[in-house]
Scaffold this active site. Structure first.
Site, PDB file in Angstrom:
ATOM      1  N   ARG A 111      34.761  30.332  36.668  1.00  0.00           N
ATOM      2  CA  ARG A 111      34.596  31.722  37.066  1.00  0.00           C
ATOM      3  C   ARG A 111      34.486  32.643  35.846  1.00  0.00           C
ATOM      4  O   ARG A 111      33.705  32.376  34.940  1.00  0.00           O
ATOM      5  CB  ARG A 111      35.720  32.130  38.024  1.00  0.00           C
ATOM      6  CG  ARG A 111      35.616  31.430  39.374  1.00  0.00           C
ATOM      7  CD  ARG A 111      36.648  31.921  40.357  1.00  0.00           C
ATOM      8  NE  ARG A 111      36.382  31.457  41.720  1.00  0.00           N
ATOM      9  CZ  ARG A 111      37.199  31.655  42.731  1.00  0.00           C
ATOM     10  NH1 ARG A 111      38.333  32.317  42.548  1.00  0.00           N
ATOM     11  NH2 ARG A 111      36.897  31.223  43.935  1.00  0.00           N
ATOM     12  N   SER A 112      35.254  33.724  35.795  1.00  0.00           N
ATOM     13  CA  SER A 112      35.038  34.720  34.742  1.00  0.00           C
ATOM     14  C   SER A 112      35.482  34.292  33.354  1.00  0.00           C
ATOM     15  O   SER A 112      35.216  35.005  32.385  1.00  0.00           O
ATOM     16  CB  SER A 112      35.714  36.045  35.110  1.00  0.00           C
ATOM     17  OG  SER A 112      34.974  36.711  36.098  1.00  0.00           O
ATOM     18  N   ALA A 113      36.124  33.145  33.223  1.00  0.00           N
ATOM     19  CA  ALA A 113      36.344  32.617  31.882  1.00  0.00           C
ATOM     20  C   ALA A 113      34.998  32.348  31.199  1.00  0.00           C
ATOM     21  O   ALA A 113      34.925  32.244  29.973  1.00  0.00           O
ATOM     22  CB  ALA A 113      37.184  31.355  31.934  1.00  0.00           C
TER      23      ALA A 113
ATOM     24  N   LYS B 268      32.697  34.520  30.976  1.00  0.00           N
ATOM     25  CA  LYS B 268      32.245  35.742  30.320  1.00  0.00           C
ATOM     26  C   LYS B 268      32.470  35.722  28.812  1.00  0.00           C
ATOM     27  O   LYS B 268      31.675  36.290  28.058  1.00  0.00           O
ATOM     28  CB  LYS B 268      32.945  36.965  30.936  1.00  0.00           C
ATOM     29  CG  LYS B 268      32.464  37.352  32.330  1.00  0.00           C
ATOM     30  CD  LYS B 268      33.170  38.613  32.807  1.00  0.00           C
ATOM     31  CE  LYS B 268      32.572  39.164  34.107  1.00  0.00           C
ATOM     32  NZ  LYS B 268      33.017  38.408  35.287  1.00  0.00           N
TER      33      LYS B 268
ATOM     34  N   TYR C 253      35.398  47.035  35.318  1.00  0.00           N
ATOM     35  CA  TYR C 253      35.049  45.618  35.207  1.00  0.00           C
ATOM     36  C   TYR C 253      33.759  45.292  35.960  1.00  0.00           C
ATOM     37  O   TYR C 253      33.672  45.478  37.174  1.00  0.00           O
ATOM     38  CB  TYR C 253      36.206  44.798  35.750  1.00  0.00           C
ATOM     39  CG  TYR C 253      36.104  43.309  35.566  1.00  0.00           C
ATOM     40  CD1 TYR C 253      35.807  42.761  34.331  1.00  0.00           C
ATOM     41  CD2 TYR C 253      36.335  42.451  36.638  1.00  0.00           C
ATOM     42  CE1 TYR C 253      35.737  41.385  34.157  1.00  0.00           C
ATOM     43  CE2 TYR C 253      36.282  41.078  36.476  1.00  0.00           C
ATOM     44  CZ  TYR C 253      35.974  40.561  35.235  1.00  0.00           C
ATOM     45  OH  TYR C 253      35.920  39.193  35.072  1.00  0.00           O
TER      46      TYR C 253
END
Length: 387
Positions: free
Chosen positions: A66-68, A70, A156
């Site tokens: 997921r957002s890791a 980014k 965000y």
């Protein structure tokens, strides 16, 4: 619990915390890796590869983080800047002319990285098929009017970060962001990390899914029992919070092979824990005697505060550098100089230059939390106690 892997002398507390995550915090399958000064000191895995299965987590099991994702995606832009190919203070429209529409002429590249572009939500959410289309997402954000004056505040960009960064990288480099990561980051560093996993590696990806919250709630951060204002923001269909996380509607099936094959740098990265840890180790120094990513000036950019204070989307105070979350109450990392990125539901990757620590944590059990999962935080505390 059959925990496999290795732990260097002095880091036994991390192994103990990892075991307690299974015994006390409902972990189903997970891995954690830690580097110190470019050398791997923790590499552990346990449980099942699928959240709803029985097959053991293997040494090479990878998960959607997921957002890791980014943090790795932001590194692409910073490395392009390091190579003189992109100006962080240039308008995005310099590289992507169509982006100038709807009052976005003054949106800078650094605004996009630091969640200051004013584009966390879309007036019309994309369908899952459109979200995976490499043209539809960029076209939607290019046409979208900002929710606030770009550069004046932050919120965000949970989903839209995918299309903003992917198209910017394509316009600047001529390559898709997934190809750039593969050729310039993953291959040189030997990382099992993919933005768009090839078919011959797809069998390594475990299934993720929701798991119950542990009781009682632990620690701080935005996770188990949020403040009333946060809870209300997530319940209100018209709030910027709901619209940002709902920029794809209905939400895509993250276990779909088509999702795994897509290049979604906000949320679709697939990684092992050791790949996340090794990536962050390479941002702060040499790894195993070579292969460093960031020059000192780039490292400074990554962890210099660009955004701080109340987040218009997450409704708590957050801190961001250029693409990376910084240590703070909403996203506790190892110390004041740490930078990295959590993934909603559990995963985490970060580096701490002062201690030389880099950590990667992956899990298949998704919790409701956004920034400070108690399992990841238990591992961070264990690392801190080992120093």
């Amino acid at each position: 619990m059959d925990v496999r892997g290795t732990v260097a002398d002095g880091f036994e507390a991390v192994s103990d915390a990892f075991v307690r995550n299974f015994e006390q915090r409902g972990e189903r399958g997970a891995a954690v890796a830690v580097y110190r000064d470019g050398r791997k000191v923790v590499d552990l895995w346990a449980g099942t590869r699928d959240v709803d299965g029985a097959e053991p987590w293997a040494v090479d099991t990878a998960q959607v983080v997921r957002s890791a994702t980014k943090g790795v995606a932001a590194a692409v832009v910073l490395l392009l800047h390091q190579r003189g190919q992109i100006d962080l203070d240039a308008p995005v429209g310099t590289y992507w002319p169509e982006f100038k529409a709807a009052g976005k002429e003054r949106v800078l590249v650094r605004h996009v990285l630091a969640h200051r572009a004013g584009l966390p939500a879309l007036d019309r959410p994309l369908t899952p098929a459109e979200a995976l289309d490499p043209a539809a997402g960029p076209a939607a954000v290019a046409a979208q009017a900002p929710a606030w004056e770009p550069g004046t505040d932050h919120g965000y960009h949970a989903q839209t970060y995918s299309w903003l960064l992917a198209e910017l990288v394509r316009r600047v480099s001529g390559r898709t962001i997934g190809r750039w990561v593969a050729e310039e980051i993953a291959r040189p560093l030997g990382l099992d990390f993919w933005l768009g996993i090839p078919a011959d590696e797809a069998h390594r990806v475990g299934r993720i899914g929701p798991v119950p919250e542990p009781e009682p709630a632990e620690g701080g951060g935005l996770k188990l029992r949020p403040k009333r204002s946060v809870a209300e923001a997530y319940r209100d269909p018209g709030s910027l919070t709901r619209r940002a996380f709902g920029a794809v509607d209905p939400l895509p099936d993250e276990n779909d092979p088509a999702y795994h094959a897509a290049e979604l740098p906000a949320s679709g990265g697939i990684s092992t824990a050791r790949a996340l840890a090794r990536f962050y180790a390479a941002t702060i120094g040499d790894v195993d005697g070579g292969a460093r990513l960031f020059a000192p000036a780039t490292l400074t950019l990554a962890r210099t505060e660009e955004s701080a204070g109340p987040d218009r989307v997450l409704v708590v105070s957050t801190r961001f550098g250029l693409g990376f979350m910084l240590h703070g109450p909403a996203a506790p990392l190892l110390g004041p100089g740490s930078f990295g990125h959590p993934g909603r539901g559990g995963s985490l990757g970060f580096a701490d230059p002062e201690s030389g620590i880099a950590l990667g944590y992956t899990t298949n059990g998704m919790r409701k939390g956004v920034t400070a999962d108690p399992r990841a935080q238990a591992l961070v505390r264990a690392v801190r106690s080992s120093l």
